[in-house]
Design a protein around this motif. Sequence first.
Motif, mmCIF file in Angstrom:
data_model
loop_
_atom_site.group_PDB
_atom_site.id
_atom_site.type_symbol
_atom_site.label_atom_id
_atom_site.label_comp_id
_atom_site.label_asym_id
_atom_site.label_seq_id
_atom_site.Cartn_x
_atom_site.Cartn_y
_atom_site.Cartn_z
ATOM 1 N N PRO A 126 -7.748 -1.620 4.987
ATOM 2 C CA PRO A 126 -7.538 -1.256 3.582
ATOM 3 C C PRO A 126 -6.619 -2.217 2.830
ATOM 4 N N TYR A 131 -2.120 0.345 -4.545
ATOM 5 C CA TYR A 131 -1.655 -0.884 -3.903
ATOM 6 C C TYR A 131 -1.097 -1.795 -4.980
ATOM 7 N N ASN A 146 0.834 -1.211 0.000
ATOM 8 C CA ASN A 146 0.000 0.000 0.000
ATOM 9 C C ASN A 146 0.866 1.257 0.000
ATOM 10 N N GLU A 147 0.444 2.249 -0.786
ATOM 11 C CA GLU A 147 0.993 3.600 -0.727
ATOM 12 C C GLU A 147 -0.161 4.514 -0.361
ATOM 13 N N TYR A 148 0.114 5.515 0.492
ATOM 14 C CA TYR A 148 -0.958 6.341 1.040
ATOM 15 C C TYR A 148 -0.783 7.815 0.669
ATOM 16 N N ARG A 154 -5.543 8.008 3.174
ATOM 17 C CA ARG A 154 -6.257 7.198 2.185
ATOM 18 C C ARG A 154 -5.251 6.444 1.318
ATOM 19 N N VAL A 155 -5.662 5.277 0.832
ATOM 20 C CA VAL A 155 -4.783 4.480 -0.038
ATOM 21 C C VAL A 155 -4.707 5.155 -1.406
ATOM 22 N N ARG A 156 -3.480 5.443 -1.838
ATOM 23 C CA ARG A 156 -3.258 6.028 -3.165
ATOM 24 C C ARG A 156 -3.211 4.923 -4.211
#
Length: 142
Positions: A128, A56, A45-47, A52-54
Motif C-alpha cells: 500500500p 497518505y 501512511n495512516e491506517y 486499510r490506508v486512511r
Amino acid sequence: MTHGVHAASAPKAVGNYPHARRVGDLLFLSGIGPRDPATDAIVGNEYFADGRVRRYDIEAQTRAVFANVRAVLEASGARWEDLVDVTVYLTDMASDFKAYNAVWKEFFPDAGSAPCRTTLGINALPTPIAIELKCTASIAGK
C-alpha cells in the motif's frame, strides 16, 4: 559479468531479488518504495483500525523513496549525481503529481543535470504505497 547488490541501509526487498544489479558501467535499481529501513513501516501512511490506508502523505513518501534510492546507490559505490534515468510510478497521478514534482525539483534543481524521467500513473503497487521509483545510474570508472 553482473553482480547483485543488497544494501543493508535500505529496506529489505519485498521479493526474492537484489536492490540493484551492476552490468558493465550501468547500475539498475529494482523498484524502490517508501518503507522505513529500520521498521519496515510505510512512511506517510495512516491506517484505519482494520488496516486499510486512511490517508497518505505523498511528499513524505517521495522523500523516503529518494532516501532509499540514495542508500542503494551508496551501497553500490554510486552517488545521487550518477542517476541517468528514473521511472516514477504514482497510484494517483491527478492528486499527487504536483506535490511529487515539487519535491523532485528540490532534489534536482537544475533540469540540465537532472536524470531523464518518465512518470506513469498506475492502478496499484504490490504494497500500500503511493509511489515507487525504478532507476538506472552510470557508474563508469567506479
